[in-house]
Design a protein around this motif. Sequence first.
Motif, PDB file in Angstrom:
ATOM      1  N   MET A 198       0.814  -1.209   0.000  1.00 13.26           N
ATOM      2  CA  MET A 198       0.000   0.000   0.000  1.00 13.26           C
ATOM      3  C   MET A 198       0.852   1.265   0.000  1.00 13.26           C
ATOM      4  SD  MET A 198      -2.938  -1.186  -0.281  1.00 13.26           S
ATOM      5  CE  MET A 198      -3.746  -2.769  -0.126  1.00 13.26           C
ATOM      6  N   GLY A 199       2.119   1.113   0.367  1.00 15.68           N
ATOM      7  CA  GLY A 199       3.019   2.261   0.320  1.00 15.68           C
ATOM      8  C   GLY A 199       3.168   2.818  -1.080  1.00 15.68           C
ATOM      9  N   VAL A 200       3.054   1.950  -2.079  1.00 11.92           N
ATOM     10  CA  VAL A 200       3.099   2.401  -3.474  1.00 11.92           C
ATOM     11  C   VAL A 200       1.957   3.367  -3.737  1.00 11.92           C
ATOM     12  CG1 VAL A 200       2.917   1.664  -5.884  1.00 11.92           C
ATOM     13  CG2 VAL A 200       4.211   0.272  -4.259  1.00 11.92           C
ATOM     14  N   LEU A 201       0.749   2.971  -3.354  1.00  7.20           N
ATOM     15  CA  LEU A 201      -0.419   3.827  -3.562  1.00  7.20           C
ATOM     16  C   LEU A 201      -0.335   5.088  -2.710  1.00  7.20           C
ATOM     17  CD1 LEU A 201      -3.263   1.114  -3.620  1.00  7.20           C
ATOM     18  CD2 LEU A 201      -2.011   2.113  -5.548  1.00  7.20           C
ATOM     19  N   ALA A 202       0.164   4.942  -1.472  1.00  3.07           N
ATOM     20  CA  ALA A 202       0.292   6.102  -0.593  1.00  3.07           C
ATOM     21  C   ALA A 202       1.266   7.127  -1.181  1.00  3.07           C
ATOM     22  CB  ALA A 202       0.759   5.665   0.789  1.00  3.07           C
ATOM     23  N   LEU A 203       2.349   6.635  -1.792  1.00  2.00           N
ATOM     24  CA  LEU A 203       3.328   7.532  -2.394  1.00  2.00           C
ATOM     25  C   LEU A 203       2.734   8.257  -3.592  1.00  2.00           C
ATOM     26  CD1 LEU A 203       6.258   8.407  -2.013  1.00  2.00           C
ATOM     27  CD2 LEU A 203       6.934   6.614  -3.604  1.00  2.00           C
ATOM     28  N   ILE A 204       1.909   7.554  -4.377  1.00  2.00           N
ATOM     29  CA  ILE A 204       1.249   8.165  -5.524  1.00  2.00           C
ATOM     30  C   ILE A 204       0.274   9.253  -5.060  1.00  2.00           C
ATOM     31  CG2 ILE A 204      -0.367   7.744  -7.425  1.00  2.00           C
ATOM     32  CD1 ILE A 204       0.844   4.905  -7.608  1.00  2.00           C
ATOM     33  N   ILE A 205      -0.534   8.945  -4.032  1.00  3.01           N
ATOM     34  CA  ILE A 205      -1.490   9.917  -3.506  1.00  3.01           C
ATOM     35  C   ILE A 205      -0.770  11.129  -2.926  1.00  3.01           C
ATOM     36  CG2 ILE A 205      -3.259  10.303  -1.745  1.00  3.01           C
ATOM     37  CD1 ILE A 205      -4.053   7.343  -2.101  1.00  3.01           C
ATOM     38  N   ALA A 206       0.311  10.869  -2.182  1.00  2.99           N
ATOM     39  CA  ALA A 206       1.086  11.955  -1.584  1.00  2.99           C
ATOM     40  C   ALA A 206       1.675  12.861  -2.659  1.00  2.99           C
ATOM     41  CB  ALA A 206       2.196  11.382  -0.705  1.00  2.99           C
ATOM     42  N   LYS A 207       2.120  12.252  -3.749  1.00  4.93           N
ATOM     43  CA  LYS A 207       2.687  13.019  -4.855  1.00  4.93           C
ATOM     44  C   LYS A 207       1.621  13.872  -5.530  1.00  4.93           C
ATOM     45  CE  LYS A 207       4.446  12.202  -9.521  1.00  4.93           C
ATOM     46  NZ  LYS A 207       4.767  11.178 -10.521  1.00  4.93           N
ATOM     47  N   MET A 208       0.431  13.300  -5.750  1.00  4.63           N
ATOM     48  CA  MET A 208      -0.643  14.015  -6.426  1.00  4.63           C
ATOM     49  C   MET A 208      -1.192  15.164  -5.585  1.00  4.63           C
ATOM     50  SD  MET A 208      -2.683  10.770  -8.111  1.00  4.63           S
ATOM     51  CE  MET A 208      -4.001  11.811  -8.711  1.00  4.63           C
ATOM     52  N   LYS A 209      -1.308  14.934  -4.265  1.00  2.00           N
ATOM     53  CA  LYS A 209      -1.913  15.934  -3.383  1.00  2.00           C
ATOM     54  C   LYS A 209      -0.877  16.791  -2.660  1.00  2.00           C
ATOM     55  CE  LYS A 209      -6.213  13.413  -2.532  1.00  2.00           C
ATOM     56  NZ  LYS A 209      -7.060  14.465  -3.096  1.00  2.00           N
ATOM     57  N   ASN A 210       0.411  16.468  -2.875  1.00  2.00           N
ATOM     58  CA  ASN A 210       1.501  17.208  -2.242  1.00  2.00           C
ATOM     59  C   ASN A 210       1.369  17.211  -0.718  1.00  2.00           C
ATOM     60  OD1 ASN A 210       3.895  18.682  -2.256  1.00  2.00           O
ATOM     61  ND2 ASN A 210       2.820  20.654  -2.263  1.00  2.00           N
ATOM     62  N   ILE A 211       1.171  16.017  -0.164  1.00  2.00           N
ATOM     63  CA  ILE A 211       1.053  15.848   1.276  1.00  2.00           C
ATOM     64  C   ILE A 211       2.026  14.771   1.725  1.00  2.00           C
ATOM     65  CG2 ILE A 211      -1.373  16.555   1.365  1.00  2.00           C
ATOM     66  CD1 ILE A 211      -2.130  13.593   1.448  1.00  2.00           C
ATOM     67  N   PRO A 249      -2.591   8.831   4.020  1.00  2.00           N
ATOM     68  CA  PRO A 249      -3.158   7.864   3.072  1.00  2.00           C
ATOM     69  C   PRO A 249      -2.700   6.441   3.329  1.00  2.00           C
ATOM     70  CG  PRO A 249      -1.548   9.309   2.001  1.00  2.00           C
ATOM     71  CD  PRO A 249      -1.839   9.897   3.335  1.00  2.00           C
ATOM     72  N   LEU A 250      -1.485   6.264   3.831  1.00  3.75           N
ATOM     73  CA  LEU A 250      -0.993   4.932   4.155  1.00  3.75           C
ATOM     74  C   LEU A 250      -1.837   4.302   5.252  1.00  3.75           C
ATOM     75  CD1 LEU A 250       1.298   2.908   3.517  1.00  3.75           C
ATOM     76  CD2 LEU A 250       2.612   3.964   5.363  1.00  3.75           C
ATOM     77  N   PHE A 251      -2.187   5.097   6.261  1.00  4.56           N
ATOM     78  CA  PHE A 251      -3.016   4.608   7.361  1.00  4.56           C
ATOM     79  C   PHE A 251      -4.404   4.207   6.872  1.00  4.56           C
ATOM     80  CE2 PHE A 251      -6.104   5.414  10.749  1.00  4.56           C
ATOM     81  CZ  PHE A 251      -5.608   4.606  11.768  1.00  4.56           C
ATOM     82  N   LEU A 252      -5.009   5.039   6.034  1.00  2.00           N
ATOM     83  CA  LEU A 252      -6.360   4.770   5.549  1.00  2.00           C
ATOM     84  C   LEU A 252      -6.404   3.550   4.631  1.00  2.00           C
ATOM     85  CD1 LEU A 252      -7.508   8.443   4.821  1.00  2.00           C
ATOM     86  CD2 LEU A 252      -8.143   7.000   6.767  1.00  2.00           C
ATOM     87  N   LEU A 253      -5.405   3.414   3.772  1.00  2.00           N
ATOM     88  CA  LEU A 253      -5.386   2.284   2.840  1.00  2.00           C
ATOM     89  C   LEU A 253      -5.219   0.950   3.548  1.00  2.00           C
ATOM     90  CD1 LEU A 253      -3.141   3.849   0.031  1.00  2.00           C
ATOM     91  CD2 LEU A 253      -5.525   3.129  -0.246  1.00  2.00           C
ATOM     92  N   ASN A 254      -4.442   0.963   4.610  1.00  4.11           N
ATOM     93  CA  ASN A 254      -4.169  -0.296   5.308  1.00  4.11           C
ATOM     94  C   ASN A 254      -5.316  -0.753   6.200  1.00  4.11           C
ATOM     95  OD1 ASN A 254      -1.597  -0.715   4.232  1.00  4.11           O
ATOM     96  ND2 ASN A 254      -0.603   0.518   5.802  1.00  4.11           N
ATOM     97  N   GLY A 255      -6.211   0.177   6.563  1.00  2.00           N
ATOM     98  CA  GLY A 255      -7.290  -0.148   7.482  1.00  2.00           C
ATOM     99  C   GLY A 255      -8.165  -1.307   7.019  1.00  2.00           C
ATOM    100  N   SER A 256      -8.524  -1.325   5.745  1.00  2.00           N
ATOM    101  CA  SER A 256      -9.395  -2.392   5.240  1.00  2.00           C
ATOM    102  C   SER A 256      -8.727  -3.757   5.316  1.00  2.00           C
ATOM    103  CB  SER A 256      -9.798  -2.092   3.795  1.00  2.00           C
ATOM    104  OG  SER A 256      -8.655  -1.964   2.975  1.00  2.00           O
ATOM    105  N   VAL A 257      -7.421  -3.794   5.049  1.00  2.00           N
ATOM    106  CA  VAL A 257      -6.693  -5.065   5.128  1.00  2.00           C
ATOM    107  C   VAL A 257      -6.664  -5.568   6.563  1.00  2.00           C
ATOM    108  CG1 VAL A 257      -4.476  -6.211   4.731  1.00  2.00           C
ATOM    109  CG2 VAL A 257      -5.297  -4.490   3.125  1.00  2.00           C
TER     110      VAL A 257
END
Length: 216
Positions: free
Chosen positions: A131-144, A149-157
């Motif tokens: 999920m770090g891959v997706l978190a890095l993409i989101i962070a890059k897009m939103k500049n955060i 996002p890493l915390f939120l993505l991992n919650g469902s798993v």
Amino acid sequence: MVHSIRSYILITCGGMIQGLGMAIFLFPHSIPSGGAGGIAVLLNYWLNMPLSFALWLVNFSMLVVAIYWLGNASAIGTMYGITITSLSVHLFSFDLYRPYTNVWFDLIIGSIILGFGVGILLRQGVSNGGMGVLALIIAKMKNIAPGQPLFLLNGSVFIITGSIIAWPIVLQALLSQWLSTKMVDFVFKLKPILSFPFSSPFLAARKKRERTSHRK
């Protein structure tokens, strides 16, 4: 070349620190270190697959999907970091390295160590996989910073893992993620004291690629 060597040294350190936190403190209690770690725990639980290989397999699969967004340079660095992490998990997956058995103590120490390792990887412009891959993409897009996002993505798993293995794992996993992502953001936001720790050819390659895209 000098910068590449420096970055790979830091990626090696980050991957080893991340693997150490997983193998010694989190995985012995079946606490998922993240989305990829949660799936690895499930594969181990269902198929008796070695945790080190399961972790590598999940991370590799996620990375293949995300190569387009990460770029080739970051993808290579991420794959290298994932491999180092998996090897470290295998290296430290022996009872000899487990001096503590208290789950809450292990959770706190393991999460801090994990977050420190992941933060080093993300500062080099590579992902810790999963999920770090997706978190890095989101962070890059939103500049955060990538922690939220890493915390939120991992919650469902975590919820899936807890429902199959044991529900207390959900609470433990969420607490682990909260601690580790706080550490990730702390390391990610650190201002460089020296140019050495944070110089990254992967970030430079990504920025060059973005400038080229804008010109087109």
